[in-house]
Design a protein around this motif. Structure first.
Motif, short mmCIF file in Angstrom:
data_model
loop_
_atom_site.label_atom_id
_atom_site.label_comp_id
_atom_site.label_asym_id
_atom_site.label_seq_id
_atom_site.Cartn_x
_atom_site.Cartn_y
_atom_site.Cartn_z
N LEU A 178 5.45 4.21 -2.15
CA LEU A 178 4.56 5.32 -2.50
C LEU A 178 3.90 5.02 -3.84
O LEU A 178 4.49 4.37 -4.69
N CYS A 179 2.68 5.51 -4.00
CA CYS A 179 2.06 5.38 -5.31
C CYS A 179 2.64 6.47 -6.20
O CYS A 179 3.24 7.44 -5.73
N LYS A 180 2.44 6.29 -7.50
CA LYS A 180 3.03 7.21 -8.46
C LYS A 180 2.57 8.66 -8.23
O LYS A 180 3.37 9.58 -8.34
N LEU A 181 1.30 8.82 -7.90
CA LEU A 181 0.78 10.18 -7.71
C LEU A 181 1.39 10.85 -6.49
O LEU A 181 1.77 12.01 -6.54
N CYS A 182 1.49 10.10 -5.39
CA CYS A 182 2.07 10.68 -4.17
C CYS A 182 3.54 10.99 -4.40
O CYS A 182 4.07 11.98 -3.91
N ARG A 183 4.21 10.10 -5.18
CA ARG A 183 5.62 10.31 -5.44
C ARG A 183 5.80 11.55 -6.29
O ARG A 183 6.75 12.32 -6.11
N GLN B 116 0.85 -1.19 0.00
CA GLN B 116 0.00 0.00 0.00
C GLN B 116 0.88 1.24 0.00
O GLN B 116 1.98 1.23 0.56
N CYS B 117 0.39 2.31 -0.60
CA CYS B 117 1.09 3.59 -0.55
C CYS B 117 1.13 4.06 0.89
O CYS B 117 0.09 4.13 1.55
N ALA B 118 2.33 4.37 1.39
CA ALA B 118 2.47 4.78 2.79
C ALA B 118 1.85 6.16 3.02
O ALA B 118 1.55 6.54 4.15
N ASN B 119 1.66 6.91 1.97
CA ASN B 119 1.12 8.25 2.11
C ASN B 119 -0.41 8.26 2.06
O ASN B 119 -1.05 8.80 2.95
N CYS B 120 -0.99 7.64 1.03
CA CYS B 120 -2.44 7.73 0.88
C CYS B 120 -3.16 6.41 1.14
O CYS B 120 -4.37 6.37 1.20
N GLY B 121 -2.39 5.32 1.31
CA GLY B 121 -3.01 4.05 1.68
C GLY B 121 -3.57 3.26 0.52
O GLY B 121 -4.11 2.16 0.72
N ILE B 122 -3.45 3.78 -0.70
CA ILE B 122 -4.02 3.06 -1.84
C ILE B 122 -3.19 1.81 -2.12
O ILE B 122 -1.98 1.80 -1.92
N ALA B 123 -3.87 0.75 -2.54
CA ALA B 123 -3.17 -0.49 -2.88
C ALA B 123 -2.88 -0.49 -4.38
O ALA B 123 -3.57 0.19 -5.15
ZN LIG Z 1 -0.38 7.49 -2.61
#
Ligand SMILES: [Zn+2]
Length: 230
Positions: free
Chosen positions: A157-162, A114-121
């Motif tokens: 991190l997901c691409k968007l958060c990154r 999961q993204c550590a920032n937004c939690g999305i899988a």
């Molecule tokens: Zn994210």
């Protein structure tokens, strides 16, 4: 820029760095080298060959005969020179972004994919743009320690958060206003409250979802059955 000599006795560097300098000076991009040559260049150094392979974590492309059938057993080709590891600044910068495959897998698992920032899988659609699904990547984050030192630690991190700032560059005000106006009345009142406050609060829906996510698998099944989902 002149490179340090790999065999300069005054050169204070580890085998990976000396090996990188050796490859550039003696093999060159496109050149072939053998384990025996590595042994001769670094006599008495255990696992010099392995240290040279570590260069792959710094963007160096080194092929063996499993990657390139034209190579004989024990032969390797320096396909591409990567980050100049002998330059401590380049190495430090690279350490922020380069991560070995093994470390990447371990980090993804530790972060529960999961993204550590937004939690999305990974593969999940973004709530704010459902046509886009999350791609997870592992990046290094600088972590300040209480003793004043800092360290770089891998983080999923997901691409968007990154992309973070990039996302702000592409912010679509009109789309956002339309999305807000399309919310049902309860959510509209909620987001207006959050905007006035400058931060969001947990909704009953969030609380229920969080509590559900923390349930053991068996309890999750029970809940799903009770609600007629499964
Ligand atoms: Zn994210």
């Amino acid at each position: 820029m002149t490179l340090p000599r790999w065999d300069d006795p005054a050169l204070k560097a580890g085998t990976m760095i000396k090996g990188a300098l050796w490859l550039v000076a003696e093999v060159g991009e496109g050149g072939i080298f053998t384990k025996e040559q590595v042994r001769q260049a670094f006599p008495g150094v255990s696992q010099a060959d392995r240290r040279i392979r570590d260069l792959r974590d710094y963007g160096w492309v080194i092929h063996t005969n499993t990657d390139d059938a034209s190579l004989g057993p024990g032969e390797q080709r320096l396909v591409k020179v990567g980050i100049p590891v002998w330059d401590s600044n380049a190495r430090r910068e690279a350490a922020i972004t380069t991560i070995s495959a093994k470390q990447r897998q371990a980090t993804l698992a530790a972060d529960n994919y999961q993204c550590a920032n937004c939690g999305i899988a990974g593969g999940e659609p973004y709530p704010e743009s459902p046509h886009q699904t999350a791609v997870l990547s592992v990046t290094k984050r600088r972590v300040a320690r209480p003793d004043g030192t800092d360290t770089e630690q891998p983080l999923t991190l997901c691409k968007l958060c990154r992309a973070g700032t990039e996302r702000l560059d592409h912010a679509d005000l009109g789309q956002l206003l339309a999305d807000i106006r399309n919310l049902d009345q309860v959510d509209q009142d909620r987001i207006r409250r959050w905007m006035r406050r400058g931060r969001r609060g947990a909704t009953p829906l969030d609380r229920a979802w969080t509590a559900y996510r923390r349930m053991p698998a068996e309890a999750k099944e029970e809940i799903a059955r009770d609600l007629g989902i499964a």
